[in-house]
Design a protein around this motif. Structure first.
Motif, PDB file in Angstrom:
ATOM      1  N   GLU A  72       0.818  -1.215   0.000  1.00 53.68           N
ATOM      2  CA  GLU A  72       0.000   0.000   0.000  1.00 53.68           C
ATOM      3  C   GLU A  72       0.851   1.264   0.000  1.00 53.68           C
ATOM      4  N   ARG A  73       1.898   1.299   0.831  1.00 58.27           N
ATOM      5  CA  ARG A  73       2.738   2.496   0.908  1.00 58.27           C
ATOM      6  C   ARG A  73       3.407   2.776  -0.420  1.00 58.27           C
ATOM      7  N   ARG A  74       4.013   1.745  -1.000  1.00 57.50           N
ATOM      8  CA  ARG A  74       4.722   1.930  -2.263  1.00 57.50           C
ATOM      9  C   ARG A  74       3.762   2.297  -3.401  1.00 57.50           C
ATOM     10  N   GLN A  75       2.590   1.703  -3.425  1.00 55.21           N
ATOM     11  CA  GLN A  75       1.623   2.034  -4.455  1.00 55.21           C
ATOM     12  C   GLN A  75       1.180   3.486  -4.360  1.00 55.21           C
ATOM     13  N   GLN A  76       0.996   3.972  -3.136  1.00 59.46           N
ATOM     14  CA  GLN A  76       0.614   5.372  -2.952  1.00 59.46           C
ATOM     15  C   GLN A  76       1.716   6.306  -3.442  1.00 59.46           C
ATOM     16  N   LEU A  77       2.981   5.954  -3.172  1.00 59.23           N
ATOM     17  CA  LEU A  77       4.096   6.771  -3.643  1.00 59.23           C
ATOM     18  C   LEU A  77       4.161   6.762  -5.167  1.00 59.23           C
ATOM     19  N   TRP A  78       3.932   5.600  -5.760  1.00 57.01           N
ATOM     20  CA  TRP A  78       3.950   5.509  -7.221  1.00 57.01           C
ATOM     21  C   TRP A  78       2.852   6.369  -7.828  1.00 57.01           C
ATOM     22  N   ASP A  79       1.658   6.243  -7.305  1.00 58.82           N
ATOM     23  CA  ASP A  79       0.525   7.001  -7.845  1.00 58.82           C
ATOM     24  C   ASP A  79       0.727   8.505  -7.665  1.00 58.82           C
ATOM     25  N   LYS A  80       1.317   8.897  -6.542  1.00 58.24           N
ATOM     26  CA  LYS A  80       1.520  10.314  -6.245  1.00 58.24           C
ATOM     27  C   LYS A  80       2.563  10.941  -7.158  1.00 58.24           C
ATOM     28  N   HIS A  81       3.681  10.246  -7.358  1.00 55.60           N
ATOM     29  CA  HIS A  81       4.815  10.866  -8.057  1.00 55.60           C
ATOM     30  C   HIS A  81       4.945  10.483  -9.531  1.00 55.60           C
ATOM     31  N   ILE A  82       4.482   9.311  -9.912  1.00 51.03           N
ATOM     32  CA  ILE A  82       4.706   8.838 -11.282  1.00 51.03           C
ATOM     33  C   ILE A  82       3.428   8.909 -12.104  1.00 51.03           C
ATOM     34  N   GLY A  83       2.453   8.097 -11.760  1.00 49.35           N
ATOM     35  CA  GLY A  83       1.188   8.103 -12.484  1.00 49.35           C
ATOM     36  C   GLY A  83       1.432   7.964 -13.977  1.00 49.35           C
ATOM     37  N   GLY A  84       0.784   8.841 -14.758  1.00 52.85           N
ATOM     38  CA  GLY A  84       0.977   8.824 -16.207  1.00 52.85           C
ATOM     39  C   GLY A  84       1.758  10.014 -16.706  1.00 52.85           C
ATOM     40  N   THR A  85       2.586  10.632 -15.822  1.00 49.20           N
ATOM     41  CA  THR A  85       3.355  11.815 -16.198  1.00 49.20           C
ATOM     42  C   THR A  85       4.272  11.510 -17.377  1.00 49.20           C
ATOM     43  N   LYS A  86       4.228  12.377 -18.399  1.00 47.61           N
ATOM     44  CA  LYS A  86       4.981  12.117 -19.626  1.00 47.61           C
ATOM     45  C   LYS A  86       6.476  11.969 -19.373  1.00 47.61           C
TER      46      LYS A  86
END
Length: 215
Positions: free
Chosen positions: A103-117
């Motif tokens: 959960e922690r790592r997924q939240q960090l991924w979604d917050k910082h990476i997502g679909g950013t070009k």
């Protein structure tokens, strides 16, 4: 295998296929790139960086802009971080592959990476690094994201110029990190750089000094 200038030129030519000629680099961009190529950990050419800092100021640069480039170039050493993190993560990967992110790592991924070009392009050129870093150390992952974003927050130097600087630096004689060169070349073109500007920046990298060092 040692990366040759021929390989750099070949890969750049392939990525520039179909790209319009566009405008050449301005005098100011040339001075900023030459300064950046010397104000980096892979060169440490302090005399050369002072010379090109003066040339850049004469062409219209401010000292704040030059320091933004110093901050940008301070992250050149992170490429060893990229490759070593990928290697260590492959060693740490359990048999059968990694489980889903917690959960922690997924939240960090979604917050910082997502679909950013920007990060999507990095994943294409340096596959596995971001996930490897996140799995090995969430703290290092957050620190990396924050630090690499520093030179892009104030926007003192246009982002297209910073991408050309990063591309030239990655293609330089003292560095030659082709995944980064490809990523920044693509970003430069996406932001509007044409063939002339890109090829000129690569030539500057090809004629830049090797490692000089500090006494």
């Amino acid at each position: 295998m040692t990366v040759s200038q021929r390989e750099i030129d070949t890969q750049a030519a392939e990525l520039l296929d179909g790209v319009a000629d566009g405008e050449d680099l301005t005098e100011l961009q040339v001075a900023l790139i030459e300064f950046a190529l010397r104000a980096t950990s892979s060169s440490l050419d302090t005399r050369g960086s002072r010379h090109w800092a003066q040339r850049a100021v004469a062409a219209g640069a401010t000292l704040d802009q030059l320091h933004e480039i110093v901050t940008l170039q301070s992250s050149v050493g992170v490429h060893a971080f990229f490759e070593s993190s990928r290697h260590l993560a492959s060693m740490a990967c359990p048999e059968g592959g990694w489980p889903p992110l917690d959960e922690r790592r997924q939240q960090l991924w979604d917050k910082h990476i997502g679909g950013t070009k920007y990060w999507t392009t990095m994943q294409e050129e340096i596959p596995g690094f971001l996930e490897s870093l996140l799995r090995m150390s969430p703290e290092a992952f957050e620190g990396f994201i924050f630090y690499c974003g520093l030179p892009f927050r104030a926007h003192l130097v246009p982002n297209i110029t910073k991408e050309l600087i990063s591309m030239a630096s990655d293609a330089s004689t003292a560095h030659r990190y082709l995944p980064g060169m490809r990523m920044h070349l693509r970003n430069s073109v996406r932001m509007g750089a044409g063939r002339r500007a890109v090829e000129h920046a690569i030539r500057l990298g090809a004629t830049s000094p090797g490692f000089v060092g500090v006494e």
